[in-house]
Motif scaffolding. Structure first.
Motif, PDB file in Angstrom:
ATOM      1  N   LEU A 108      32.798  21.864  40.604  1.00 55.13           N
ATOM      2  CA  LEU A 108      32.482  23.251  40.282  1.00 55.13           C
ATOM      3  C   LEU A 108      33.720  24.114  40.432  1.00 55.13           C
ATOM      4  N   GLY A 109      33.812  25.121  39.599  1.00 55.27           N
ATOM      5  CA  GLY A 109      34.974  25.971  39.668  1.00 55.27           C
ATOM      6  C   GLY A 109      34.672  27.416  39.320  1.00 55.27           C
ATOM      7  N   TRP A 110      35.561  28.269  39.771  1.00 58.42           N
ATOM      8  CA  TRP A 110      35.538  29.677  39.383  1.00 58.42           C
ATOM      9  C   TRP A 110      36.845  29.983  38.659  1.00 58.42           C
ATOM     10  N   PHE A 111      36.718  30.658  37.552  1.00 58.66           N
ATOM     11  CA  PHE A 111      37.849  31.071  36.749  1.00 58.66           C
ATOM     12  C   PHE A 111      37.742  32.578  36.527  1.00 58.66           C
ATOM     13  N   ARG A 112      38.848  33.177  36.109  1.00 57.65           N
ATOM     14  CA  ARG A 112      38.781  34.590  35.786  1.00 57.65           C
ATOM     15  C   ARG A 112      39.706  34.898  34.615  1.00 57.65           C
ATOM     16  N   GLN A 113      39.363  35.960  33.927  1.00 56.76           N
ATOM     17  CA  GLN A 113      40.183  36.403  32.801  1.00 56.76           C
ATOM     18  C   GLN A 113      40.217  37.919  32.777  1.00 56.76           C
ATOM     19  N   ALA A 114      41.418  38.445  32.895  1.00 56.00           N
ATOM     20  CA  ALA A 114      41.626  39.881  32.798  1.00 56.00           C
ATOM     21  C   ALA A 114      41.964  40.228  31.352  1.00 56.00           C
ATOM     22  N   PRO A 115      41.750  41.465  30.939  1.00 48.96           N
ATOM     23  CA  PRO A 115      42.039  41.861  29.558  1.00 48.96           C
ATOM     24  C   PRO A 115      43.482  41.554  29.171  1.00 48.96           C
ATOM     25  N   GLY A 116      43.653  40.892  28.061  1.00 44.80           N
ATOM     26  CA  GLY A 116      44.979  40.603  27.556  1.00 44.80           C
ATOM     27  C   GLY A 116      45.689  39.456  28.249  1.00 44.80           C
ATOM     28  N   GLU A 117      44.995  38.789  29.150  1.00 43.81           N
ATOM     29  CA  GLU A 117      45.631  37.698  29.894  1.00 43.81           C
ATOM     30  C   GLU A 117      44.911  36.386  29.653  1.00 43.81           C
ATOM     31  N   PRO A 135      43.365  45.390  43.375  1.00 43.75           N
ATOM     32  CA  PRO A 135      43.140  45.798  41.978  1.00 43.75           C
ATOM     33  C   PRO A 135      43.474  44.685  40.983  1.00 43.75           C
ATOM     34  N   GLU A 136      44.448  43.860  41.303  1.00 39.50           N
ATOM     35  CA  GLU A 136      44.818  42.769  40.397  1.00 39.50           C
ATOM     36  C   GLU A 136      43.791  41.647  40.354  1.00 39.50           C
ATOM     37  N   ASP A 137      42.773  41.712  41.184  1.00 36.63           N
ATOM     38  CA  ASP A 137      41.670  40.752  41.106  1.00 36.63           C
ATOM     39  C   ASP A 137      40.644  41.159  40.048  1.00 36.63           C
ATOM     40  N   THR A 138      40.822  42.323  39.473  1.00 30.08           N
ATOM     41  CA  THR A 138      39.901  42.799  38.445  1.00 30.08           C
ATOM     42  C   THR A 138      39.920  41.868  37.234  1.00 30.08           C
ATOM     43  N   VAL A 144      38.052  46.136  40.864  1.00 26.52           N
ATOM     44  CA  VAL A 144      38.553  46.593  42.162  1.00 26.52           C
ATOM     45  C   VAL A 144      39.356  47.863  41.934  1.00 26.52           C
ATOM     46  N   SER A 145      38.903  48.936  42.539  1.00 21.72           N
ATOM     47  CA  SER A 145      39.589  50.219  42.378  1.00 21.72           C
ATOM     48  C   SER A 145      40.612  50.415  43.491  1.00 21.72           C
ATOM     49  N   SER A 146      41.677  51.102  43.156  1.00 22.21           N
ATOM     50  CA  SER A 146      42.751  51.328  44.150  1.00 22.21           C
ATOM     51  C   SER A 146      42.503  52.592  44.953  1.00 22.21           C
ATOM     52  N   ALA A 183      43.997  28.992  43.765  1.00 22.98           N
ATOM     53  CA  ALA A 183      45.194  29.564  43.183  1.00 22.98           C
ATOM     54  C   ALA A 183      45.982  30.266  44.281  1.00 22.98           C
ATOM     55  N   ASP A 184      47.297  30.247  44.162  1.00 19.55           N
ATOM     56  CA  ASP A 184      48.141  30.878  45.179  1.00 19.55           C
ATOM     57  C   ASP A 184      47.784  32.344  45.376  1.00 19.55           C
ATOM     58  N   SER A 185      47.395  32.992  44.310  1.00 19.82           N
ATOM     59  CA  SER A 185      47.126  34.430  44.365  1.00 19.82           C
ATOM     60  C   SER A 185      45.897  34.783  45.202  1.00 19.82           C
ATOM     61  N   VAL A 186      45.043  33.790  45.495  1.00 15.84           N
ATOM     62  CA  VAL A 186      43.817  34.097  46.239  1.00 15.84           C
ATOM     63  C   VAL A 186      43.720  33.340  47.566  1.00 15.84           C
ATOM     64  N   LYS A 187      44.692  32.485  47.850  1.00 13.30           N
ATOM     65  CA  LYS A 187      44.652  31.714  49.091  1.00 13.30           C
ATOM     66  C   LYS A 187      44.572  32.632  50.298  1.00 13.30           C
TER      67      LYS A 187
END
Length: 117
Positions: free
Chosen positions: A33-42, A87-90, A115-117, A60-64
């Motif tokens: 099982l996995g979780w993935f994410r996609q931000a606009p334009g990425e 905010p970059e987790d949005t 995520v709002s800043s 992922a390193d960004s969420v460790k």
């Protein structure tokens, strides 16, 4: 196999959310099982996954240190606990499943996390 993700929403930076993904139509314990994410334009990126059977996890390193993936075989559900959100987790978050060591062939519909800043 069907996957239904839930739990997204709007949260302030530093806050927490827990995503859940209900699995049906197969023998849950045999699926990675996995979780993935996609931000606009990425590109879509893998956030975390848990291997079937041995329950070995990847992040992922960004969420460790901030996110935790877990599975409840009794409830046929996989979770993503997200703490210290930035905010970059949005993104739209998707859950996915793959039979044993196969690729993630089954996908849920996605749930928006903002995520709002």
């Amino acid at each position: 196999v069907q996957l239904q993700a839930s739990g997204g929403g709007l949260v302030q930076a530093g806050g927490s959310l827990r995503l859940a993904c209900a699995f049906s139509g197969g023998r849950f314990s045999l699926y990675g099982l996995g979780w993935f994410r996609q931000a606009p334009g990425e590109e879509r990126e893998r956030v975390a996954n848990i291997v079937a059977g041995v329950n070995r996890v990847f992040y992922a390193d960004s969420v460790k240190g901030r996110f935790t993936i877990s599975r409840d075989n009794a409830k046929n559900t996989v979770y993503l606990q997200m703490n210290s959100l930035k905010p970059e987790d949005t993104a739209v978050y998707y859950c996915a499943a793959g039979f044993r060591g196969e690729a993630f062939n089954y996908w849920g519909q996605g749930t928006q996390v903002t995520v709002s800043s």
